[in-house]
Design an enzyme around this catalytic site. Sequence first.
Site, PDB file in Angstrom:
ATOM      1  N   CYS A  83       0.837  -1.108  -0.189  1.00  0.00           N
ATOM      2  CA  CYS A  83       0.012  -0.122  -0.170  1.00  0.00           C
ATOM      3  C   CYS A  83       1.006   1.204  -0.068  1.00  0.00           C
ATOM      4  O   CYS A  83       1.703   1.321   0.790  1.00  0.00           O
ATOM      5  CB  CYS A  83      -0.889  -0.013   1.249  1.00  0.00           C
ATOM      6  SG  CYS A  83      -1.492   1.442   1.571  1.00  0.00           S
ATOM      7  N   GLU A  84       0.517   2.225  -1.138  1.00  0.00           N
ATOM      8  CA  GLU A  84       1.519   3.494  -1.100  1.00  0.00           C
ATOM      9  C   GLU A  84       1.037   4.364   0.115  1.00  0.00           C
ATOM     10  O   GLU A  84       1.943   5.351   0.181  1.00  0.00           O
ATOM     11  CB  GLU A  84       1.341   3.912  -2.567  1.00  0.00           C
ATOM     12  CG  GLU A  84       0.038   4.648  -2.660  1.00  0.00           C
ATOM     13  CD  GLU A  84      -0.015   5.327  -4.010  1.00  0.00           C
ATOM     14  OE1 GLU A  84      -0.635   6.306  -4.101  1.00  0.00           O
ATOM     15  OE2 GLU A  84       0.714   4.948  -5.054  1.00  0.00           O
ATOM     16  N   HIS A  85       0.197   4.371   0.991  1.00  0.00           N
ATOM     17  CA  HIS A  85      -0.106   5.068   1.934  1.00  0.00           C
ATOM     18  C   HIS A  85       0.419   4.760   3.352  1.00  0.00           C
ATOM     19  O   HIS A  85       0.765   5.489   3.993  1.00  0.00           O
ATOM     20  CB  HIS A  85      -1.646   5.220   2.018  1.00  0.00           C
ATOM     21  CG  HIS A  85      -2.370   5.860   0.945  1.00  0.00           C
ATOM     22  ND1 HIS A  85      -3.546   5.064   0.343  1.00  0.00           N
ATOM     23  CD2 HIS A  85      -2.121   6.686  -0.081  1.00  0.00           C
ATOM     24  CE1 HIS A  85      -3.851   5.762  -0.640  1.00  0.00           C
ATOM     25  NE2 HIS A  85      -3.303   6.709  -0.973  1.00  0.00           N
ATOM     26  N   HIS A  86       0.784   3.508   3.450  1.00  0.00           N
ATOM     27  CA  HIS A  86       1.435   3.017   4.624  1.00  0.00           C
ATOM     28  C   HIS A  86       2.632   2.231   4.640  1.00  0.00           C
ATOM     29  O   HIS A  86       3.079   1.734   5.467  1.00  0.00           O
ATOM     30  CB  HIS A  86       0.313   2.297   5.430  1.00  0.00           C
ATOM     31  CG  HIS A  86      -0.918   3.160   5.721  1.00  0.00           C
ATOM     32  ND1 HIS A  86      -2.056   2.889   5.193  1.00  0.00           N
ATOM     33  CD2 HIS A  86      -1.155   4.276   6.739  1.00  0.00           C
ATOM     34  CE1 HIS A  86      -3.126   4.097   5.741  1.00  0.00           C
ATOM     35  NE2 HIS A  86      -2.315   4.576   6.544  1.00  0.00           N
ATOM     36  N   GLN A 124      -5.094  -0.223  -4.936  1.00  0.00           N
ATOM     37  CA  GLN A 124      -5.655  -1.422  -5.593  1.00  0.00           C
ATOM     38  C   GLN A 124      -6.478  -1.061  -6.749  1.00  0.00           C
ATOM     39  O   GLN A 124      -6.421  -1.793  -8.028  1.00  0.00           O
ATOM     40  CB  GLN A 124      -6.289  -2.301  -4.639  1.00  0.00           C
ATOM     41  CG  GLN A 124      -7.245  -3.516  -5.393  1.00  0.00           C
ATOM     42  CD  GLN A 124      -7.974  -4.490  -4.500  1.00  0.00           C
ATOM     43  OE1 GLN A 124      -7.535  -4.540  -3.208  1.00  0.00           O
ATOM     44  NE2 GLN A 124      -8.975  -5.078  -4.847  1.00  0.00           N
ATOM     45  N   HIS A 152      -5.837  -5.840   2.748  1.00  0.00           N
ATOM     46  CA  HIS A 152      -5.099  -4.803   2.990  1.00  0.00           C
ATOM     47  C   HIS A 152      -4.667  -4.799   4.507  1.00  0.00           C
ATOM     48  O   HIS A 152      -5.490  -4.441   5.465  1.00  0.00           O
ATOM     49  CB  HIS A 152      -5.449  -3.343   2.476  1.00  0.00           C
ATOM     50  CG  HIS A 152      -5.587  -3.243   1.224  1.00  0.00           C
ATOM     51  ND1 HIS A 152      -5.114  -2.533   0.461  1.00  0.00           N
ATOM     52  CD2 HIS A 152      -6.578  -4.255   0.471  1.00  0.00           C
ATOM     53  CE1 HIS A 152      -5.563  -2.648  -0.939  1.00  0.00           C
ATOM     54  NE2 HIS A 152      -6.512  -3.452  -1.109  1.00  0.00           N
ATOM     55  N   CYS A 154      -3.021  -2.478   5.970  1.00  0.00           N
ATOM     56  CA  CYS A 154      -3.246  -1.234   6.527  1.00  0.00           C
ATOM     57  C   CYS A 154      -4.592  -1.038   7.046  1.00  0.00           C
ATOM     58  O   CYS A 154      -4.921  -0.074   7.944  1.00  0.00           O
ATOM     59  CB  CYS A 154      -2.702  -0.219   5.523  1.00  0.00           C
ATOM     60  SG  CYS A 154      -3.823  -0.241   3.984  1.00  0.00           S
TER      61      CYS A 154
END
Length: 193
Positions: A83-86, A124, A152, A154
Amino acid sequence: MINTSITRRPGIDLDAAEEAARQFLDALGVSLDSESLRGTPGRMARAYAELFTPRPFELTTFPNDEGYDELVLVRDIPLRSVCEHHLLPFTGTAHVGYLPGPRIVGLSKLARVVEHFACRPQVQERLTKQVADWLQEQLQPRGVGVVIQADHTCMTLRGAQSPGAHTITSTLLGTLREDARSRAEFLSLANRP
């Protein structure tokens, strides 16, 4: 051939990544004094380099000499990404299908395309669309369908803490989007247990 070897890939500096991991863990109050944690920054650097580096592959296509015009679907392609956010992993399966045009593809390459786009920080939704758009561009098929189901971490290990929640995304192009019967056939076959 798409070549993305870890040791030769531009932009990967394992020494700098290891030092950054060491500083990161230190900033979080994780002591690296024990024997089992001493090598963790290096392991972290190598693990993320591996996660972000797809294996090389060459897209193999063949003339559709028989004029095959029915759905080709590879189900349950294992998927792992971050996940690019976490920067936490998400894992699941991809179902990739297409309605052939003038060329057909080596079936294993459908899995390789999924891996190629999954080996980077991702969301995703984008991943699903990238796989479909790339296949549409490379194969010029009458239609492409991609469905991804993933879990996920995250969402399950932190934040909402919702273990068992699954995210499903789809991208349908060409005939698989425009023709209701073709769309229904693809989604029915992709979602069978």
